[in-house]
Enzyme design. Structure first.
Site, PDB file in Angstrom:
ATOM      1  N   LYS A  71       0.804  -1.230   0.000  1.00 39.19           N
ATOM      2  CA  LYS A  71       0.000   0.000   0.000  1.00 39.19           C
ATOM      3  C   LYS A  71       0.838   1.281   0.000  1.00 39.19           C
ATOM      4  CE  LYS A  71      -4.191  -1.710   2.223  1.00 39.19           C
ATOM      5  NZ  LYS A  71      -5.187  -1.407   3.259  1.00 39.19           N
ATOM      6  N   ASP A 107     -10.421   3.572   2.084  1.00 43.43           N
ATOM      7  CA  ASP A 107     -10.844   3.096   3.408  1.00 43.43           C
ATOM      8  C   ASP A 107     -11.688   4.142   4.131  1.00 43.43           C
ATOM      9  OD1 ASP A 107      -9.589   0.634   3.144  1.00 43.43           O
ATOM     10  OD2 ASP A 107      -7.714   1.349   4.013  1.00 43.43           O
ATOM     11  N   GLY A 131      -8.134   5.537  18.992  1.00 43.12           N
ATOM     12  CA  GLY A 131      -7.096   4.815  18.270  1.00 43.12           C
ATOM     13  C   GLY A 131      -6.442   5.718  17.238  1.00 43.12           C
ATOM     14  N   GLY A 133      -4.237   4.376  14.500  1.00 46.04           N
ATOM     15  CA  GLY A 133      -3.585   3.557  13.477  1.00 46.04           C
ATOM     16  C   GLY A 133      -3.957   3.998  12.072  1.00 46.04           C
ATOM     17  N   GLY A 134      -3.739   3.120  11.116  1.00 45.85           N
ATOM     18  CA  GLY A 134      -4.007   3.431   9.712  1.00 45.85           C
ATOM     19  C   GLY A 134      -5.468   3.731   9.435  1.00 45.85           C
ATOM     20  N   ASN A 155      -5.673   8.293  22.169  1.00 47.60           N
ATOM     21  CA  ASN A 155      -4.804   7.138  21.965  1.00 47.60           C
ATOM     22  C   ASN A 155      -3.862   7.002  23.159  1.00 47.60           C
ATOM     23  OD1 ASN A 155      -4.174   5.017  20.033  1.00 47.60           O
ATOM     24  ND2 ASN A 155      -2.162   5.974  19.862  1.00 47.60           N
ATOM     25  N   LEU A 158       0.965   9.332  21.919  1.00 50.05           N
ATOM     26  CA  LEU A 158       0.593  10.487  21.113  1.00 50.05           C
ATOM     27  C   LEU A 158       1.415  10.665  19.837  1.00 50.05           C
ATOM     28  CD1 LEU A 158      -0.116  13.149  23.878  1.00 50.05           C
ATOM     29  CD2 LEU A 158      -1.702  11.619  22.703  1.00 50.05           C
TER      30      LEU A 158
END
Length: 197
Positions: A71, A107, A131, A133-134, A155, A158
């Site tokens: 990706k 996404d 969260g 993440g991606g 999160n 940081l």
């Protein structure tokens, strides 16, 4: 499914790939909606990724989905990248228009569309995302692109959250911040949309 000389190929690029359900899903939908396409998987190792991109052009493959581990690395071989995909730093979809390959990240776009399809408006809304993440990055960029008023990321650490909020604050009119504070009832009172990634 009737495959003929007009059938267009659409594919999934990744490694490993044999576990994917994508061909079953996409080919079912192509047949259901009378689209003359076929969906196949290509197991591409990293050292063959550049050659693969040349092959997409040479074979006039209509489009591709991209999964792990490609990706990020595939970006350098594409002709152009959607602005939001640049900010996200990853591509999961490629369109081939006349030999010009453009990368997108769908996404966050798909997530935001699911909210809009339910009749909810995101403009000027206050959002909290749990969260960093991606999935958070992709969703946050699309929400900011769609005009939300603010995004707060909660999160445990940081570093990644700060990277995401910097991208938002530097590119959109959305106010973004982050915190590792625990979530309680009082902090949710002023939030319109809560997303757990």
């Amino acid at each position: 499914m009737n495959i003929n000389s007009d059938t267009k190929t659409i594919c999934l690029l990744g490694h490993p790939i044999k576990h994917s359900f994508s061909p079953t899903i996409h080919n079912y939908l192509f047949e259901k909606y009378f689209e003359n396409n076929i969906y196949v998987c290509f197991d591409i190792k990293e050292d063959k990724l550049k050659d693969c991109v040349y092959g997409i052009k040479a074979l006039d493959i209509k489009g591709c989905n991209v999964t792990i581990p490609h990706k990020v690395n595939i970006i350098k071989y594409l002709d152009s990248i959607d602005d939001n995909a640049k900010l996200i730093g990853a591509v999961n979809t490629i369109k081939n228009k006349g030999g010009i390959l453009k990368g997108y990240n769908t996404d966050g776009r798909g997530f935001v569309k699911s909210i809009l399809d339910k009749g909810y408006d995101i403009k000027n809304k206050k959002v909290m995302i749990i969260g960093a993440g991606g999935a958070c990055r992709s969703i946050a960029i699309e929400l900011a692109s769609g005009g939300v008023k603010s995004i707060e990321i909660r999160n445990r650490s940081l570093d990644r959250a700060n990277e995401i909020i910097d991208s938002i604050n530097n590119n959109f009119n959305t106010e973004a911040n982050c915190s590792k504070d625990a979530i309680n009832r009082s902090c949710l009172m002023d939030i319109d949309i809560l997303i757990n990634t």
